[in-house]
Design a protein around this motif. Sequence first.
Motif, PDB file in Angstrom:
ATOM      1  N   ILE A  18       0.984  -1.185  -0.099  1.00  0.00           N
ATOM      2  CA  ILE A  18       0.126   0.026   0.065  1.00  0.00           C
ATOM      3  C   ILE A  18       0.806   1.138   0.160  1.00  0.00           C
ATOM      4  CG2 ILE A  18      -1.555   1.365   1.212  1.00  0.00           C
ATOM      5  CD1 ILE A  18      -2.899  -1.450   0.761  1.00  0.00           C
ATOM      6  N   ILE A  19       0.493   2.294  -0.798  1.00  0.00           N
ATOM      7  CA  ILE A  19       1.155   3.549  -0.680  1.00  0.00           C
ATOM      8  C   ILE A  19       0.044   4.537  -0.705  1.00  0.00           C
ATOM      9  CG2 ILE A  19       2.808   5.260  -1.887  1.00  0.00           C
ATOM     10  CD1 ILE A  19       3.438   2.765  -3.803  1.00  0.00           C
ATOM     11  N   ILE A  20       0.177   5.340   0.269  1.00  0.00           N
ATOM     12  CA  ILE A  20      -0.555   6.552   0.840  1.00  0.00           C
ATOM     13  C   ILE A  20      -0.120   7.939   0.514  1.00  0.00           C
ATOM     14  CG2 ILE A  20      -1.916   7.483   2.551  1.00  0.00           C
ATOM     15  CD1 ILE A  20      -2.299   4.756   3.814  1.00  0.00           C
ATOM     16  N   ALA A  21      -0.679   8.726  -0.546  1.00  0.00           N
ATOM     17  CA  ALA A  21      -0.084  10.141  -0.423  1.00  0.00           C
ATOM     18  C   ALA A  21      -1.054  11.053  -0.744  1.00  0.00           C
ATOM     19  CB  ALA A  21       0.849   9.926  -1.583  1.00  0.00           C
ATOM     20  N   PRO A  22      -0.892  12.353  -0.832  1.00  0.00           N
ATOM     21  CA  PRO A  22      -1.950  13.204  -1.456  1.00  0.00           C
ATOM     22  C   PRO A  22      -2.044  13.287  -2.702  1.00  0.00           C
ATOM     23  CG  PRO A  22      -0.178  14.456   0.145  1.00  0.00           C
ATOM     24  CD  PRO A  22       0.360  13.035  -0.216  1.00  0.00           C
ATOM     25  N   ASP A  38      -8.839  -1.695   3.686  1.00  0.00           N
ATOM     26  CA  ASP A  38      -9.898  -2.584   3.299  1.00  0.00           C
ATOM     27  C   ASP A  38     -10.307  -2.169   1.669  1.00  0.00           C
ATOM     28  OD1 ASP A  38     -12.219  -3.938   2.600  1.00  0.00           O
ATOM     29  OD2 ASP A  38     -12.886  -4.210   4.548  1.00  0.00           O
ATOM     30  N   LEU A  39     -10.142  -2.690   0.847  1.00  0.00           N
ATOM     31  CA  LEU A  39     -10.311  -2.187  -0.469  1.00  0.00           C
ATOM     32  C   LEU A  39     -11.575  -2.417  -0.980  1.00  0.00           C
ATOM     33  CD1 LEU A  39      -9.350  -1.254  -3.495  1.00  0.00           C
ATOM     34  CD2 LEU A  39      -8.599  -3.309  -3.840  1.00  0.00           C
ATOM     35  N   GLU A  40     -12.374  -3.454  -0.352  1.00  0.00           N
ATOM     36  CA  GLU A  40     -13.684  -3.739  -0.856  1.00  0.00           C
ATOM     37  C   GLU A  40     -14.432  -2.666  -0.270  1.00  0.00           C
ATOM     38  OE1 GLU A  40     -15.420  -7.313  -2.073  1.00  0.00           O
ATOM     39  OE2 GLU A  40     -14.325  -7.937  -0.655  1.00  0.00           O
ATOM     40  N   ALA A  41     -13.978  -2.167   1.065  1.00  0.00           N
ATOM     41  CA  ALA A  41     -14.848  -1.184   1.642  1.00  0.00           C
ATOM     42  C   ALA A  41     -14.234   0.428   1.322  1.00  0.00           C
ATOM     43  CB  ALA A  41     -14.968  -1.226   3.353  1.00  0.00           C
ATOM     44  N   LYS A  42     -13.277   0.392   0.659  1.00  0.00           N
ATOM     45  CA  LYS A  42     -12.523   1.320   0.196  1.00  0.00           C
ATOM     46  C   LYS A  42     -12.170   2.402   1.613  1.00  0.00           C
ATOM     47  CE  LYS A  42     -15.383   2.399  -3.133  1.00  0.00           C
ATOM     48  NZ  LYS A  42     -15.717   2.861  -4.330  1.00  0.00           N
ATOM     49  N   PRO A  44      -2.171   2.165  -4.572  1.00  0.00           N
ATOM     50  CA  PRO A  44      -1.871   3.631  -4.234  1.00  0.00           C
ATOM     51  C   PRO A  44      -3.248   4.201  -3.833  1.00  0.00           C
ATOM     52  CG  PRO A  44      -2.063   3.348  -6.697  1.00  0.00           C
ATOM     53  CD  PRO A  44      -2.511   2.099  -5.973  1.00  0.00           C
ATOM     54  N   ILE A  45      -2.978   4.766  -2.873  1.00  0.00           N
ATOM     55  CA  ILE A  45      -4.502   5.433  -1.875  1.00  0.00           C
ATOM     56  C   ILE A  45      -4.150   7.006  -1.819  1.00  0.00           C
ATOM     57  CG2 ILE A  45      -6.041   5.671   0.224  1.00  0.00           C
ATOM     58  CD1 ILE A  45      -5.267   2.786   0.685  1.00  0.00           C
ATOM     59  N   VAL A  46      -5.113   7.709  -2.217  1.00  0.00           N
ATOM     60  CA  VAL A  46      -4.977   9.283  -2.330  1.00  0.00           C
ATOM     61  C   VAL A  46      -5.919   9.841  -1.316  1.00  0.00           C
ATOM     62  CG1 VAL A  46      -5.444  11.203  -3.414  1.00  0.00           C
ATOM     63  CG2 VAL A  46      -4.743   9.234  -4.914  1.00  0.00           C
TER      64      VAL A  46
END
Lengths: 215, 472
Positions: free
Chosen positions: A106-110, A153-157, A127-129
């Motif tokens: 997982i990568i989280i960034a603005p 949780d990708l299902e629930a986003k 990648p999660i914004v």
Amino acid sequence: MRALKQHKGIVAPMDRSNVDTDMIIPKQFLKSIKRTGFGPNLFDELRYLDEGKPDQDCSKRPINPDFVLNQNRYRNASVLLARRNFGCGSSREHAPWALEDFGFRIIIAPSFADIFYNNCFKNGLLPIVLQEEIVDQLFRETEAEEGYQLAIDLEAKTVTTPSGESFSFEVDDFRRHCLLNGLDDIGVTLEDADVIRAYEESRRKTAPWLFGAGG
Amino acid sequence: MAGKTLYDKLWDDHLVKQRDDGSALIYIDRHLLHEVTSPQAFEGLRLAGRKPWRLDANLATPDHNVPTTDRARGVEGIVDPVSRIQVETLDRNCDEFGILEFKIKDQRQGIVHVIGPEQGATLPGMSIVCGDSHTSTHGAFGCLAHGIGTSEVEHVLATQCLVQQKMKNMLVKVNGKLGPGVTGKDVVLAIIGKIGTAGGTGHAIEFGGEAIRGLSMEARMTICNMSIEAGARVGMVAVDQTTIDYVKDRPFAPKGEMRDRAIEYWKTLHSDEDAVFDKVVELEGSEIMPQVSWGTSPEMVAGVGGHVPDPEAEADPIKREGIVRALKYMGLKPNMPITDIKLDRVFIGSCTNSRIEDLREAAAVVKGRKVSPSLKQAMVVPGSGLVKVQAEQEGLDKIFLEAGLEWRDPGCSMCLAMNADKLGQGEHCASTSNRNFEGRQGFGGRTHLVSPAMAAAAAINGHFVDVREMMN
């Protein structure tokens, strides 16, 4: 491709903006003709003090003790927390290959650069914004607490912190579907082979110069 | 209903299928391949027992790893065994699957984004992809062109399509006329300086306005090439007579009656008068100065008459931190004049600036002058074997050699230093390439992005100068 539905893991904070794919995996390692084995050279110029070369035993190289992934508390991280415009520059898919090979999922960034963002999904990386204020908060929490983990949780986003605070994120349906099920998208596209052929036939009539030309 | 943008038209013309989930299948007319991002894609095809969907849409050449000296020996001349294997792997894959490749000893070999247009393999209205972010270059011809990753290279080989989401429309308008000595490179660096390296993220940029219309195809290619440095995968310029004239008589281009038919279509490749863009940015051409990058991101640029910034003056803490980090890496002090930056090497080349016009502009500056003795090296690397031949026919090689610049063989060379051409630690380079990232041109190397004319002027003086002061 490896499917990803839920993931919980240790977070590593990469506190700089505009991290480019040259930085994620420098060019000398792009000479490989394989998809695997890039993990030891992830962030090579930040991680080691010497100049990296292909096929080196990285365990014997001098490491940069200040670099985040060299700190004991982050060595087993699987969630990378990053800043604006992560993954800009070159289209090299070796960048997500290196991140995945190191153990990130997982990568989280603005914000992310477009090509990198797209390449992640082809390799089981999500990648999660999230909004900049939320990313700021996650940076503070990660640095304050050793062993800080996030649950995705990708299902629930959703992204959920250890205290139970939850943030939702957006991801388009096709990419989400492929990642949830670990689908090979070439196979999905080839289900439409007849539609592609029909398009080609009509295009041959309207723009024949696009076909069969050779120098 | 509002009219269509150029991007809307190109999208509609290549739409194979719109899916219910918002994704779309887009048809690819031209697929360019090079040795770095293709081996794993061919391996994927092989493992799945798949064949390329349409051979004649593909064109390959080795460019990233090729040496720029001793080329008569072909692949054998590649000293680094790992680089050699990658080039040999491309040769083997193209032979096995039947893909046309300009091999290392072919005169038509060159940087993939130079040879496409040169051969007429890049035609107006095409959708073009390559496993290389600078594929945006081809948008100069009114093409839908962008870089893709290796998984997508495999996807295009297997299906002739890509799964895409439509991007937003952005117009970057450069009004009025450019001053003398101001080039396409200065225009695009000024644009990136204004909108930032993420300014075009999620958008397809169309470059328009009087200043763009007045530019040659080479200059338009330079601008579209660096769209990706503004965050936009796609950069485009509408088709006009300049485009149509450039394409004429090239080997892959349509001839005779077919050409007339094609031209009729090509002339429709512009945004409608009433088209609506999601974002519009305007610049005044007359205000653009020759640009020099001082930092480690292409948005870190200043006019040659300007100064290195002071981080204390930056209000945004993330940007301030970025400036501090960049100045430390670059070994520069806040507020120092750009013209005080001393150089160790000069590199004229890359998919951004290695075409004939670029070489002419550089040659015009160095003609009758000598490279500063303070430099370790100044090199010129033409973009293709055919650019090299043309430059030699025009006598440009002699001008460079007499001035003390090296005249090399074609390839990507020191733009990303995958071959033997690289910077040493701490060395400053005036480079006509596209990225000034940390380590890009060599471990610890310090890149300053400039136009060919500005690089040539820097080569003569050993530090940056305003090239306009050297022009008659």
